[in-house]
Scaffold this active site. Structure first.
Site, PDB file in Angstrom:
ATOM      1  N   LYS A  13       0.833  -1.223   0.000  1.00 39.45           N
ATOM      2  CA  LYS A  13       0.000   0.000   0.000  1.00 39.45           C
ATOM      3  C   LYS A  13       0.861   1.264   0.000  1.00 39.45           C
ATOM      4  O   LYS A  13       0.641   2.185  -0.774  1.00 39.45           O
ATOM      5  CB  LYS A  13      -0.925   0.025   1.245  1.00 39.45           C
ATOM      6  N   ARG A  88      -9.754   0.408   8.724  1.00 34.35           N
ATOM      7  CA  ARG A  88      -9.231  -0.924   9.045  1.00 34.35           C
ATOM      8  C   ARG A  88     -10.246  -1.803   9.739  1.00 34.35           C
ATOM      9  O   ARG A  88      -9.942  -2.929  10.098  1.00 34.35           O
ATOM     10  CB  ARG A  88      -8.044  -0.759   9.999  1.00 34.35           C
ATOM     11  N   ARG A 127      12.300  -6.539   5.107  1.00 32.64           N
ATOM     12  CA  ARG A 127      12.303  -5.176   5.663  1.00 32.64           C
ATOM     13  C   ARG A 127      12.761  -5.189   7.119  1.00 32.64           C
ATOM     14  O   ARG A 127      13.454  -4.275   7.573  1.00 32.64           O
ATOM     15  CB  ARG A 127      10.913  -4.547   5.526  1.00 32.64           C
ATOM     16  N   ARG A 133      12.016  -2.440  11.555  1.00 33.00           N
ATOM     17  CA  ARG A 133      10.699  -1.956  12.032  1.00 33.00           C
ATOM     18  C   ARG A 133      10.132  -2.984  13.022  1.00 33.00           C
ATOM     19  O   ARG A 133       9.984  -4.168  12.683  1.00 33.00           O
ATOM     20  CB  ARG A 133       9.770  -1.751  10.832  1.00 33.00           C
ATOM     21  N   ARG A 144      -0.530  -9.519  12.892  1.00 37.08           N
ATOM     22  CA  ARG A 144      -1.123  -8.469  12.044  1.00 37.08           C
ATOM     23  C   ARG A 144      -2.001  -9.089  10.949  1.00 37.08           C
ATOM     24  O   ARG A 144      -3.057  -8.556  10.608  1.00 37.08           O
ATOM     25  CB  ARG A 144      -0.014  -7.604  11.413  1.00 37.08           C
TER      26      ARG A 144
HETATM   27  P1  AP5 Z   1       4.733  -1.508   1.831  1.00 38.04           P
HETATM   28  O1  AP5 Z   1       4.554  -0.681   0.614  1.00 38.04           O
HETATM   29  O2  AP5 Z   1       5.274  -0.874   3.056  1.00 38.04           O
HETATM   30  O3  AP5 Z   1       3.363  -2.261   2.164  1.00 38.04           O
HETATM   31  P2  AP5 Z   1       2.213  -1.786   3.135  1.00 38.04           P
HETATM   32  O4  AP5 Z   1       0.981  -2.512   2.691  1.00 38.04           O
HETATM   33  O5  AP5 Z   1       2.161  -0.304   3.215  1.00 38.04           O
HETATM   34  O6  AP5 Z   1       2.797  -2.432   4.459  1.00 38.04           O
HETATM   35  P3  AP5 Z   1       2.812  -1.945   5.948  1.00 38.04           P
HETATM   36  O7  AP5 Z   1       3.555  -3.020   6.659  1.00 38.04           O
HETATM   37  O8  AP5 Z   1       3.287  -0.556   6.105  1.00 38.04           O
HETATM   38  O9  AP5 Z   1       1.261  -2.009   6.195  1.00 38.04           O
HETATM   39  P4  AP5 Z   1       0.412  -2.075   7.469  1.00 38.04           P
HETATM   40  O10 AP5 Z   1      -0.941  -1.858   6.914  1.00 38.04           O
HETATM   41  O11 AP5 Z   1       0.520  -3.263   8.323  1.00 38.04           O
HETATM   42  O12 AP5 Z   1       1.094  -0.956   8.332  1.00 38.04           O
HETATM   43  P5  AP5 Z   1       0.633   0.473   8.769  1.00 38.04           P
HETATM   44  O13 AP5 Z   1       1.836   1.294   8.746  1.00 38.04           O
HETATM   45  O14 AP5 Z   1      -0.575   0.919   8.028  1.00 38.04           O
HETATM   46  O15 AP5 Z   1       5.612  -2.777   1.402  1.00 38.04           O
HETATM   47  C1  AP5 Z   1       6.044  -3.698   2.356  1.00 38.04           C
HETATM   48  C2  AP5 Z   1       7.471  -4.170   1.954  1.00 38.04           C
HETATM   49  O16 AP5 Z   1       7.386  -4.875   0.706  1.00 38.04           O
HETATM   50  C3  AP5 Z   1       8.439  -2.997   1.713  1.00 38.04           C
HETATM   51  O17 AP5 Z   1       9.712  -3.356   2.149  1.00 38.04           O
HETATM   52  C4  AP5 Z   1       8.409  -2.808   0.188  1.00 38.04           C
HETATM   53  O18 AP5 Z   1       9.607  -2.283  -0.301  1.00 38.04           O
HETATM   54  C5  AP5 Z   1       8.184  -4.230  -0.283  1.00 38.04           C
HETATM   55  N1  AP5 Z   1       7.407  -4.297  -1.542  1.00 38.04           N
HETATM   56  C6  AP5 Z   1       6.399  -3.461  -1.934  1.00 38.04           C
HETATM   57  N2  AP5 Z   1       5.912  -3.836  -3.119  1.00 38.04           N
HETATM   58  C7  AP5 Z   1       6.600  -4.953  -3.484  1.00 38.04           C
HETATM   59  C8  AP5 Z   1       6.530  -5.814  -4.621  1.00 38.04           C
HETATM   60  N3  AP5 Z   1       5.668  -5.604  -5.611  1.00 38.04           N
HETATM   61  N4  AP5 Z   1       7.379  -6.860  -4.658  1.00 38.04           N
HETATM   62  C9  AP5 Z   1       8.274  -7.093  -3.639  1.00 38.04           C
HETATM   63  N5  AP5 Z   1       8.392  -6.298  -2.546  1.00 38.04           N
HETATM   64  C10 AP5 Z   1       7.557  -5.240  -2.462  1.00 38.04           C
HETATM   65  O19 AP5 Z   1       0.166   0.188  10.269  1.00 38.04           O
HETATM   66  C11 AP5 Z   1       1.067  -0.188  11.285  1.00 38.04           C
HETATM   67  C12 AP5 Z   1       0.318  -0.303  12.602  1.00 38.04           C
HETATM   68  O20 AP5 Z   1      -0.258   0.981  12.937  1.00 38.04           O
HETATM   69  C13 AP5 Z   1      -0.895  -1.254  12.605  1.00 38.04           C
HETATM   70  O21 AP5 Z   1      -0.534  -2.606  12.845  1.00 38.04           O
HETATM   71  C14 AP5 Z   1      -1.741  -0.666  13.726  1.00 38.04           C
HETATM   72  O22 AP5 Z   1      -1.228  -1.009  14.981  1.00 38.04           O
HETATM   73  C15 AP5 Z   1      -1.537   0.829  13.531  1.00 38.04           C
HETATM   74  N6  AP5 Z   1      -2.542   1.419  12.637  1.00 38.04           N
HETATM   75  C16 AP5 Z   1      -2.335   1.979  11.411  1.00 38.04           C
HETATM   76  N7  AP5 Z   1      -3.490   2.400  10.876  1.00 38.04           N
HETATM   77  C17 AP5 Z   1      -4.441   2.103  11.785  1.00 38.04           C
HETATM   78  C18 AP5 Z   1      -5.846   2.264  11.795  1.00 38.04           C
HETATM   79  N8  AP5 Z   1      -6.507   2.802  10.758  1.00 38.04           N
HETATM   80  N9  AP5 Z   1      -6.522   1.846  12.903  1.00 38.04           N
HETATM   81  C19 AP5 Z   1      -5.888   1.303  13.959  1.00 38.04           C
HETATM   82  N10 AP5 Z   1      -4.555   1.106  14.006  1.00 38.04           N
HETATM   83  C20 AP5 Z   1      -3.845   1.495  12.914  1.00 38.04           C
END
Ligand code: AP5
Length: 195
Positions: A13, A88, A127, A133, A144
């Site tokens: 994402k 979410r 990562r 992280r 997760r």
């Molecule tokens: P990346 O682009 O970072 O993927 P992502 O879907 O953004 O992954 P995240 O781990 O950031 O998502 P998340 O939803 O768990 O975390 P968030 O920060 O929202 O890519 C991931 C990796 O893959 C990278 O290294 C990238 O380079 C690689 N990659 C990308 N595309 C690729 C491809 N095509 N091929 C190979 N490799 C690739 O949330 C974190 C925490 O915050 C949550 O667990 C929760 O505790 C809290 N939180 C956030 N939002 C909320 C909410 N709305 N409500 C409650 N808690 C929340």
């Protein structure tokens, strides 16, 4: 253009939202980034959120909605935005509906990246090794993914019922996935994605 980007943790994402931001000239709003900034700054909210995030659980709906409302009040969101990591759960989806109705800014499209768990575990492990992280350690990623399946997956149906959802294959080179997303946006919204 106002877009929600859905997908499991590590589905790409953030990577794709950054590209859409550059392509469409709209704001990228990641609730994960907003929360990590609060943790880093050591604000009271950040202190509260940290242990929840490290455990792979969801931060409370009120906290995240507050952060989102503040972010949507900033002027760079006027021409549109990509929401990454919000909503979410169904309560957040309903809260977002209410908030955007009040702002007179309905969503144009919801795009969901589909990536198998095995790829997600591989990506997040890479990562974890490269960036350290905290919530990327394999046990927390499994948690997760459980939280995603139980709470976030139903959000896709919520938007499907409103005719807004397009599912995208999220496996392959980053550029290929970006082209799939832009193609889906064009199909969903017509000329709006032509920029
Ligand atoms: P990346 O682009 O970072 O993927 P992502 O879907 O953004 O992954 P995240 O781990 O950031 O998502 P998340 O939803 O768990 O975390 P968030 O920060 O929202 O890519 C991931 C990796 O893959 C990278 O290294 C990238 O380079 C690689 N990659 C990308 N595309 C690729 C491809 N095509 N091929 C190979 N490799 C690739 O949330 C974190 C925490 O915050 C949550 O667990 C929760 O505790 C809290 N939180 C956030 N939002 C909320 C909410 N709305 N409500 C409650 N808690 C929340």
């Amino acid at each position: 253009m106002r877009i929600v980007l859905l997908g499991a943790p590590g589905s790409g994402k953030g990577t794709q939202a950054a590209r859409l931001k550059a392509e469409l000239g709209i704001a990228h709003i990641s609730t994960g980034d907003l929360l990590r900034a609060a943790v880093k700054a050591g604000t009271p909210l950040g202190l509260k959120a940290r242990s929840v995030m490290d455990a792979g659980q969801l931060v409370s709906d009120d906290i995240v909605l507050g952060l989102l409302e503040e972010r949507l009040a900033q002027p760079d969101t006027r021409d549109g935005f990509i929401l990454d990591g919000y909503p979410r759960n169904l309560a957040q989806a309903n809260a977002l509906d209410g908030l955007l109705a009040r702002l007179g800014q309905p969503l144009d499209a919801v795009l969901k990246l589909n990536v198998p768990d095995a790829d997600i575990l591989r990506r997040t492990e890479l990562r974890f090794k490269a960036e350290g992280r905290a919530d990327d350690n394999p046990d927390t990623v499994r948690k997760r993914l459980e939280v995603y399946a139980a709470q976030t997956a139903p959000v896709a149906d919520f938007y499907s019922q409103r005719g807004l959802l397009t599912e995208i294959d999220g496996v392959g080179p980053i550029e290929t996935i970006a082209a799939r997303l832009l193609g889906a946006l064009r199909a969903q919204t017509g000329a709006a994605a032509e920029r």
